[in-house]
Structure formats: structure tokens, C-alpha cells
Design a protein around this motif. Structure first.
Motif, PDB file in Angstrom:
ATOM      1  N   TYR A  29       0.827  -1.207   0.000  1.00  0.00           N
ATOM      2  CA  TYR A  29       0.000   0.000   0.000  1.00  0.00           C
ATOM      3  C   TYR A  29       0.864   1.261   0.000  1.00  0.00           C
ATOM      4  N   ARG A  30       0.443   2.273  -0.765  1.00  0.00           N
ATOM      5  CA  ARG A  30       1.145   3.554  -0.810  1.00  0.00           C
ATOM      6  C   ARG A  30       0.219   4.651  -0.290  1.00  0.00           C
ATOM      7  N   PRO A  31       0.580   5.269   0.831  1.00  0.00           N
ATOM      8  CA  PRO A  31      -0.253   6.339   1.384  1.00  0.00           C
ATOM      9  C   PRO A  31      -0.410   7.497   0.410  1.00  0.00           C
ATOM     10  N   ASP A  36      -2.439   9.789   6.235  1.00  0.00           N
ATOM     11  CA  ASP A  36      -2.489   8.403   5.781  1.00  0.00           C
ATOM     12  C   ASP A  36      -1.140   7.724   5.996  1.00  0.00           C
ATOM     13  N   ALA A  37      -0.047   8.451   5.743  1.00  0.00           N
ATOM     14  CA  ALA A  37       1.294   7.894   5.916  1.00  0.00           C
ATOM     15  C   ALA A  37       1.576   7.556   7.372  1.00  0.00           C
ATOM     16  N   VAL A  38       1.245   8.472   8.273  1.00  0.00           N
ATOM     17  CA  VAL A  38       1.465   8.225   9.701  1.00  0.00           C
ATOM     18  C   VAL A  38       0.593   7.070  10.181  1.00  0.00           C
ATOM     19  N   ARG A  74      11.065   6.163   0.862  1.00  0.00           N
ATOM     20  CA  ARG A  74      11.261   6.993  -0.329  1.00  0.00           C
ATOM     21  C   ARG A  74      11.158   6.177  -1.607  1.00  0.00           C
ATOM     22  N   ASN A  75      11.612   4.935  -1.552  1.00  0.00           N
ATOM     23  CA  ASN A  75      11.537   4.081  -2.742  1.00  0.00           C
ATOM     24  C   ASN A  75      10.163   3.435  -2.903  1.00  0.00           C
ATOM     25  N   THR A  76       9.674   2.812  -1.827  1.00  0.00           N
ATOM     26  CA  THR A  76       8.439   2.036  -1.917  1.00  0.00           C
ATOM     27  C   THR A  76       7.211   2.912  -2.091  1.00  0.00           C
ATOM     28  N   TRP A  77       7.215   4.069  -1.471  1.00  0.00           N
ATOM     29  CA  TRP A  77       6.073   4.971  -1.577  1.00  0.00           C
ATOM     30  C   TRP A  77       6.239   5.981  -2.710  1.00  0.00           C
ATOM     31  N   HIS A  78       7.215   5.740  -3.570  1.00  0.00           N
ATOM     32  CA  HIS A  78       7.424   6.497  -4.817  1.00  0.00           C
ATOM     33  C   HIS A  78       7.603   8.006  -4.587  1.00  0.00           C
ATOM     34  N   GLU A  84       1.614   9.575  -5.711  1.00  0.00           N
ATOM     35  CA  GLU A  84       0.522  10.380  -5.158  1.00  0.00           C
ATOM     36  C   GLU A  84       0.934  11.076  -3.872  1.00  0.00           C
ATOM     37  N   LEU A  85       1.702  10.379  -3.024  1.00  0.00           N
ATOM     38  CA  LEU A  85       2.155  10.990  -1.777  1.00  0.00           C
ATOM     39  C   LEU A  85       3.140  12.121  -2.053  1.00  0.00           C
ATOM     40  N   ALA A  86       4.012  11.938  -3.029  1.00  0.00           N
ATOM     41  CA  ALA A  86       4.940  13.002  -3.411  1.00  0.00           C
ATOM     42  C   ALA A  86       4.173  14.217  -3.929  1.00  0.00           C
TER      43      ALA A  86
END
Length: 248
Positions: A29-31, A36-38, A74-78, A84-86
Motif C-alpha cells: 500500500y502507498r499512502p 495516511d502515511a502516519v 522513499r523508494n516504496t512509496w514512490h 501520489e504521496l509526493a
């Protein structure tokens, strides 16, 4: 043990504890935003690890996870690839992935410890940092007076560093240091030596060699380096205090 888990990888932190059992989908899953990330970090992190994290102060936690968990995030969540998180972070004025992961970690830590996230303050910190960095670069390219000021300030810091080291390691102090092997069978490797400071010469120290961690390398090191009368010049910053130098 928890420190080992943190430095190996984000995955290794979370799989051995109690309280959480993330699924494969959880790991994939990518927050999409900071909350959502926390929330998702909390889901991936077991209870015992959370307690261990809370035992650290914030700066210690951030320092330990930047190159381990941070790289994973940084890698897995792109964050490097414009995911989208970036894009969310870009929309609130944060551009660099390192800054994005830093904010995520600080907010996660503060959530665990019951402190306010202070997101606006964090954003202002990073924006000010990059603004100052850009201004510094511009002036280094266009302002000769500023360049000279920076050079003088740098020289002053170096001088102060060396003077401090001289006080920490006075004449006669027992030290250890590393010498690069410049020739022969061990060329390219390194050897640990022990010695005693005889005198200082500018940024270097004249050291009397009293021992080798690997005595069998002594002849090769002496043959391939600038060693005269069992003495060698060593940059002060390369010296470390040693308790016992009689290892030869």
C-alpha cells in the motif's frame, strides 16, 4: 536488538514483535497524504518497536531511520518517482523526498509520544533551508566578497577544529590511526597502527609508532609509507585516542 532492526530495513523492524500482523497488501500500500502515511506506519510497526521508539529522543530517532526506514519509504512509496504521496507534499510546498520522509518520521514520532505535529513549522523549516541554500549558491557564483568571507569562515572552523584536537590529544598522548597500504601485496588495503604523539606540525602530528594491530604487516607498511626512524606524520583528524599502544 531494535537498533539492528532499524538499521537493516523498515521491514525488519516490524515483523518480529507483537500487536500488528501486516498483510502483503499492507506492505504494498502507498499512502496518499501525511495523515495516511502516519496511520499506515503505525499499522506496519509492532507494539514493542513503538515502545522502543518512544524511549529515544526525536533527533536520535530521525538520525537512525533516515538511511534505513527512510530509504524504504522513499523508494516504496514512490517519493522519488512523483507518486501520489509526493504530489501531496509538492502541493504543501515540500519538493525533496528526503524532506518528505523527514516530516513523516517526525509526525509519526510525535503521534506516538502524544505531541503536536506542527506541520506548518516543519514546512517553514525546509523552505527556509532551501531558500538559504539557493541564495548561498547564487552569491558564491556572483559575489567575490561573499566568497572570500565564506573561505575565511571555513578556514577559521578548520583551525578551531585542529586546535581543539590538540587539546584533546596533547603531546605524549597514546593514539591509534589507519595507514593506507600503498604498495606490495596489501596495496589498497588499510592497517591500524598505534603510537604516541611527539609533536605537532601545523595540521599534522609526528607520531612514534609503537604497535600494529596486525604485526605481520609491519614491514610492508614501513616499506611502502613515509616512515622514518619509526616515526610518521599523520593528519590530526585521523588520530583517535588509544588506551594501549604496546601491541608490537
Amino acid at each position: 536488538m531494535r537498533y539492528i532492526f532499524l538499521t537493516l530495513s523498515f521491514f525488519a523492524i516490524c515483523i518480529g514483535g507483537h500487536g500488528q500482523n501486516p498483510t502483503k497488501d499492507d506492505w504494498k500500500y502507498r499512502p496518499v497524504d501525511l495523515e495516511d502515511a502516519v496511520r499506515h506506519m503505525s499499522k506496519l510497526t509492532d507494539d514493542s518497536t513503538k515502545q522502543w521508539i518512544k524511549s529515544l529522543d526525536e533527533s536520535e530517532y530521525i538520525g537512525q531511520v533516515h538511511f534505513s526506514q527512510g530509504m524504504w519509504i522513499r523508494n516504496t512509496w514512490h517519493l522519488w518517482k512523483g507518486g501520489e504521496l509526493a504530489s501531496y507534499f509538492n502541493s504543501i510546498g515540500i519538493q525533496h523526498p528526503d524532506d518528505m520522509s523527514g516530516i513523516i518520521f517526525r509526525c509519526f514520532y510525535r503521534e506516538l509520544t502524544g505531541n503536536p505535529w506542527d506541520v506548518e513549522e516543519q514546512i517553514e523549516y525546509y523552505q527556509t533551508y532551501w531558500k538559504n541554500a539557493e541564495e548561498h549558491q547564487r552569491r558564491m557564483e556572483t559575489d567575490t566578497v561573499y566568497v572570500r568571507q565564506q573561505q575565511e569562515a571555513g578556514e577559521k572552523r578548520v583551525h578551531e577544529f585542529y586546535e581543539k584536537r590538540k587539546l584533546e590529544l596533547p603531546i605524549g598522548a597514546k593514539v591509534r590511526f589507519v595507514v593506507k597500504n600503498k604498495c606490495g601485496a596489501f596495496s589498497g588495503g588499510y592497517t591500524v597502527l598505534f603510537g604516541r604523539i611527539l609533536e605537532y606540525k601545523g595540521s599534522e602530528s609526528l607520531v612514534e609508532i609503537t604497535g600494529y594491530r596486525e604485526p605481520k604487516k609491519a614491514n610492508g607498511v614501513e616499506h611502502c609509507n613515509d616512515i622514518s626512524g619509526n616515526k610518521i606524520l599523520v593528519d590530526i583528524q585521523d588520530l583517535q585516542e588509544a588506551e594501549d599502544t604496546d601491541n608490537r
